[in-house]
Scaffold this motif. Structure first.
Motif, short mmCIF file in Angstrom:
data_model
loop_
_atom_site.label_atom_id
_atom_site.label_comp_id
_atom_site.label_asym_id
_atom_site.label_seq_id
_atom_site.Cartn_x
_atom_site.Cartn_y
_atom_site.Cartn_z
N LEU A 188 0.86 -1.18 0.00
CA LEU A 188 0.00 0.00 0.00
C LEU A 188 0.89 1.23 0.00
CD1 LEU A 188 -1.89 -2.30 1.06
CD2 LEU A 188 -3.05 -0.58 2.41
N SER A 202 -5.30 6.32 0.87
CA SER A 202 -6.30 7.04 1.66
C SER A 202 -7.69 6.63 1.22
CB SER A 202 -6.14 8.56 1.50
OG SER A 202 -4.88 9.00 1.97
N LYS A 203 -8.65 6.78 2.12
CA LYS A 203 -10.04 6.50 1.78
C LYS A 203 -10.94 7.46 2.53
CE LYS A 203 -13.58 4.39 -0.03
NZ LYS A 203 -13.84 4.45 -1.48
N VAL A 250 -9.32 6.39 6.20
CA VAL A 250 -7.92 5.95 6.16
C VAL A 250 -7.11 7.09 5.57
CG1 VAL A 250 -6.29 4.31 5.12
CG2 VAL A 250 -8.51 3.51 5.93
N LYS A 302 -9.34 -0.37 9.93
CA LYS A 302 -8.69 -1.64 9.58
C LYS A 302 -9.48 -2.45 8.56
CE LYS A 302 -10.39 -3.93 13.80
NZ LYS A 302 -11.20 -2.78 14.28
N THR A 339 -11.75 -1.25 6.47
CA THR A 339 -11.72 -0.48 5.22
C THR A 339 -10.43 -0.76 4.45
OG1 THR A 339 -13.09 1.27 6.15
CG2 THR A 339 -11.77 1.85 4.23
N THR A 340 -9.32 -0.84 5.17
CA THR A 340 -8.04 -1.15 4.55
C THR A 340 -8.08 -2.53 3.90
OG1 THR A 340 -6.84 0.24 6.13
CG2 THR A 340 -5.57 -1.43 4.97
N PRO A 381 -9.57 2.91 -3.34
CA PRO A 381 -8.95 3.98 -2.55
C PRO A 381 -9.26 5.35 -3.14
CG PRO A 381 -7.30 2.83 -3.86
CD PRO A 381 -8.57 2.06 -4.01
N MET A 426 -3.53 0.18 14.15
CA MET A 426 -4.14 1.34 13.51
C MET A 426 -4.98 2.12 14.52
SD MET A 426 -5.27 0.23 9.64
CE MET A 426 -5.69 1.95 9.29
#
Length: 359
Positions: free
Chosen positions: A8, A12-13, A21, A44, A46-47, A57, A209
């Motif tokens: 990664l 970002s999100k 994120v 986490k 979402t990642t 993303p 995280m």
């Protein structure tokens, strides 16, 4: 072929104005068991969904085996998935559930039977191939979900809190099985959990995280023994976190004054800009009044307020000063030597057990 299975890069999100994120960089080497650990809402899952391809993303790049996956759909990423709710098809037998991904992938029919059989044998369910999910226990359903995810032979397995619906004993057994399976296969496992014991028990590396960012990462020992923030110290295991009034250098150590009292402690780990002192409960030792004390010990007195029996250990709450309390963890075998609640006791803390942190 890249030695990094998943990478990664500044990922970002955001969902509208809400950032979930923020600009994270992570690498997952081939064959590593990595846990992404954090409280609910830290980003986490979402990642994990972005790695799987279920969510795109908002910025940055995701690479699998060196190739960007931003525009690659989930089914073409060669990634296995195991969910919290197992997601088994109720109208299919165990064997049919495991075969589903193989059929979707276009595996020749002549090969599917043997692959299903070997996959079920790996999770010790080869005798239950003809049963339906409703006839299985929670642990058996989880094994079917694992077999289904592994049958197409993915290069990476993503697991989203897969043990959270199981009872404690079964979770502990499944933790050991998952780790053994990962080592046997040599496959990269990326495991999302909020349970720090799970992460500590299974992981080669833990990524902690918090608020959509990586707070700290490293092997379980370094994360536990050398937290870089009060959040990590508090989230990974139990910690006493004391606010500091001032910190002064004494050459080889630091003199830390605890806020709102006259207690001063000597510490050998930390920096002069520290605002907090972190002490693990098991590093505080009850002392016998007339026994010799090592030179590197901080010695202080407090009042025993209560004792909680945790089975193998006892957790004591000690009042060092008004509104200043610490937890102390001692083996249950030493309970006869403890004073009664309301009485004073002497405590020792090695200077190397204190960690001074800025935030």
């Amino acid at each position: 072929m890249s030695a990094i299975d998943v990478e990664l890069i500044s990922v970002s999100k955001s969902f509208g104005p809400i950032s979930v994120v923020t600009n994270i960089d992570l690498k997952f080497p081939k064959g590593e068991f990595v846990s992404i650990l954090g409280p609910s809402g830290c980003g986490k899952t979402t990642t994990l969904n972005m790695i799987a391809g279920f969510s795109a993303p908002s910025g940055g790049d995701i690479r699998i085996r060196g190739r960007s996956q931003v525009d690659v759909p989930p089914e073409r990423r060669n990634i296995g998935l195991v969910f919290q709710n197992y997601a088994l098809f109720p109208h299919m037998t165990v064997a049919e559930n495991v075969a589903f991904g193989l059929r979707m992938k276009g595996t020749p029919k002549s090969e599917i039977g043997s692959i299903v059989q070997s996959s079920l044998r790996r999770v010790h369910l080869d005798t239950l191939a003809d049963r339906y999910p409703r006839a299985l226990s929670g642990g058996q359903q989880q094994r079917v979900a694992l077999a289904r995810a592994l049958a197409p032979r993915p290069s990476v397995l993503l697991l989203d809190e897969p043990l959270s619906n199981l009872d404690l004993k079964l979770r502990e057994a499944m933790r050991a099985e998952l780790k053994e399976m990962q080592q046997e296969l040599g496959m990269t496992f990326i495991y999302v959990t909020h349970d720090q014991e799970e992460a500590m028990a299974m992981s080669d590396r833990i990524v902690v995280m918090w608020k959509g960012a990586v707070a700290q990462q490293g092997d379980p020992g370094s994360i536990y023994g050398d937290p870089q923030s009060t959040f990590v110290a508090d989230f990974i295991g139990k910690s006493n976190i004391l606010t500091l009034r001032e910190v002064t250098s004494t050459g080889a150590a630091w003199d830390a004054a605890i806020d709102r009292c006259d207690i001063r402690l000597r510490a050998t780990r930390g920096k002069g800009d520290a605002r907090y002192c972190v002490i693990r409960p098991q590093d505080i030792q009850p002392l016998v009044d007339d026994a010799p004390v090592p030179e590197d010990f901080n010695v202080l007195r407090g009042m025993l307020r209560r004792v909680i029996n945790l089975g193998a250990s006892l957790e004591m709450s000690i009042e060092l000063a008004p509104e200043i309390h610490v937890s102390v963890l001692v083996p249950s075998a030493g309970s006869d030597a403890l004073p009664a609640p309301g009485q004073q006791l002497k405590l020792g803390i090695p200077a190397c057990a204190l960690k001074l942190l800025a935030d």
